[in-house]
Design a protein around this motif. Structure first.
Motif, PDB file in Angstrom:
ATOM      1  N   GLU A   1       0.820  -1.207   0.000  1.00 24.49           N
ATOM      2  CA  GLU A   1       0.000   0.000   0.000  1.00 24.49           C
ATOM      3  C   GLU A   1       0.859   1.264   0.000  1.00 24.49           C
ATOM      4  OE1 GLU A   1      -0.208  -1.762   4.260  1.00 24.49           O
ATOM      5  OE2 GLU A   1      -0.104  -2.466   2.186  1.00 24.49           O
ATOM      6  N   ASP A   2       2.031   1.205   0.630  1.00 22.56           N
ATOM      7  CA  ASP A   2       2.940   2.348   0.603  1.00 22.56           C
ATOM      8  C   ASP A   2       3.512   2.557  -0.798  1.00 22.56           C
ATOM      9  OD1 ASP A   2       2.487   2.724   3.295  1.00 22.56           O
ATOM     10  OD2 ASP A   2       4.292   1.643   3.919  1.00 22.56           O
TER      11      ASP A   2
ATOM     12  N   GLN B   1       0.834   4.220  -3.000  1.00 20.49           N
ATOM     13  CA  GLN B   1       0.730   5.660  -2.761  1.00 20.49           C
ATOM     14  C   GLN B   1       1.898   6.406  -3.387  1.00 20.49           C
ATOM     15  OE1 GLN B   1       0.287   6.387   1.439  1.00 20.49           O
ATOM     16  NE2 GLN B   1      -1.642   5.261   1.596  1.00 20.49           N
TER      17      GLN B   1
ATOM     18  N   TRP C   1       1.654   9.186  -6.371  1.00 20.08           N
ATOM     19  CA  TRP C   1       2.166  10.526  -6.115  1.00 20.08           C
ATOM     20  C   TRP C   1       3.166  10.940  -7.186  1.00 20.08           C
ATOM     21  CZ3 TRP C   1       6.912  12.746  -5.008  1.00 20.08           C
ATOM     22  CH2 TRP C   1       6.872  14.055  -4.516  1.00 20.08           C
TER      23      TRP C   1
END
Length: 337
Positions: free
Chosen positions: A125-126, A129, A133
């Protein structure tokens, strides 16, 4: 392979022997592929003959100019009903009325970026993101309205590249619906050039042949150049037909960037896939071929699925072989996976 699905979840299964380009969906391997491209729709069925993969059925149909108009921001299917009808005719011709189907779409339907991370987050999940971004400003629409997929590319002492593909959800949905209307289930959606790369990798030793090589993909709407290093995508450049400069200019810019910015160590080969191009583009392609031959020291090679699979009822035309190359590539890729 790690790819974000339509639901926003992340699938990390089916790790291939070689790092290949990613797809927008993860699903059981289909045996049928449909490519919807500028000027042509093609359907391919991949089966097995004497224990080896074989194209057991194929059909292709030319489309009126402008019926498929690849774009990041506007509907790609200018007459969705006509494209849908063409897909239905082809699937009937190859005897397919149900089951999973892979869909290959034009490169111009999505934005492809190569982004580098010095450190890759441990949590999926990191990473998701971070990827979103990084690419949010590279597309002319909100990232919330997009489908995003990524797959690892080249890794070295400086970090890891990720090949990130971004497309508007409604544009992808139009392609899906044009195929699903025939009563089949769309198993995955992927870009044409990615699966030309996958086809070539399938012919290597499990896709791990060392060295850098170039793929040139030319269609009526655009040109794409991709450089692969040790089985991983290193560089991806796409130019619409109405973009600035010629095909030779794109080749020169790609070569300069490769040598100056990517530590280019020389190309071991160059492969071309061209279909439905006019005399002017064909002449430009021949000039590019001569320039590449001087740089590589070898003649440019036309892509040919026959090197990997038996093809039933083929026309023998190089253009027809190029028309089925990406569908064969996505089907072989899924089988290997």
């Amino acid at each position: 392979m790690s790819a974000q699905t339509a639901s926003g979840q992340t699938d990390t299964g089916r790790k291939p022997a070689a790092r290949r380009t990613g797809s927008w969906f993860a699903s059981p391997p289909p045996s049928v592929a449909v490519e919807i491209g500028a000027g042509r729709v093609t359907a391919v069925v991949l089966g097995t003959v004497d224990g080896a993969p074989a194209v057991t059925a194929q059909a292709t149909e030319r489309l009126p100019d402008g019926l498929v108009a690849p774009s990041l921001t506007t509907p790609n299917l200018t007459d969705k009903a006509a494209v849908t009808a063409a897909v239905q005719r082809l699937l009937r011709e190859v005897g397919v009325s149900r089951g999973r189907v892979a869909v290959v779409v034009p490169d111009g339907a999505a934005k492809v970026s190569v982004v580098r991370f010095e450190k890759v987050p441990a949590k999926a999940e990191d990473l998701a993101q971070l990827v979103r971004w990084q690419v949010r400003k590279s597309v002319p629409f909100p990232i919330e309205q997009s489908q995003v997929s990524w797959t690892p590319g080249v890794t070295d002492a400086g970090g890891t590249d990720y090949i990130v593909t971004v497309a508007r959800q409604d544009i992808v949905q139009d392609y899906e619906e044009a195929v699903a209307a025939a009563g089949v289930q769309v198993g995955l959606v992927d870009l044409a050039t990615f699966n030309l790369v996958n086809l070539v990798l399938a012919g290597d030793d499990a896709g791990t042949a060392p060295g850098d090589w170039l793929l040139v993909h030319v269609t009526p709407d655009a040109s794409t150049m991709a450089i692969v290093r040790d089985g991983a995508l290193l560089l991806f450049r796409h130019r619409p037909v109405d973009g600035e400069g010629s095909l030779s200019d794109l080749g020169h810019q790609t070569a300069m960037y490769y040598e100056d910015r990517l530590g280019g160590r020389g190309l071991s080969r160059a492969v071309v896939a061209a279909r439905d191009v006019g005399p002017g583009v064909r002449g430009d392609l021949e000039a590019l071929g001569r320039a590449i031959e001087q740089r590589v020291g070898k003649a440019i090679v036309e892509i040919d699925p026959r090197a990997l699979v038996r093809i039933a009822a083929e026309s023998g035309s190089g253009g027809e072989r190029a028309a089925i190359a990406a569908p064969v590539g996505v089907l072989l890729r899924e089988r290997v996976g």
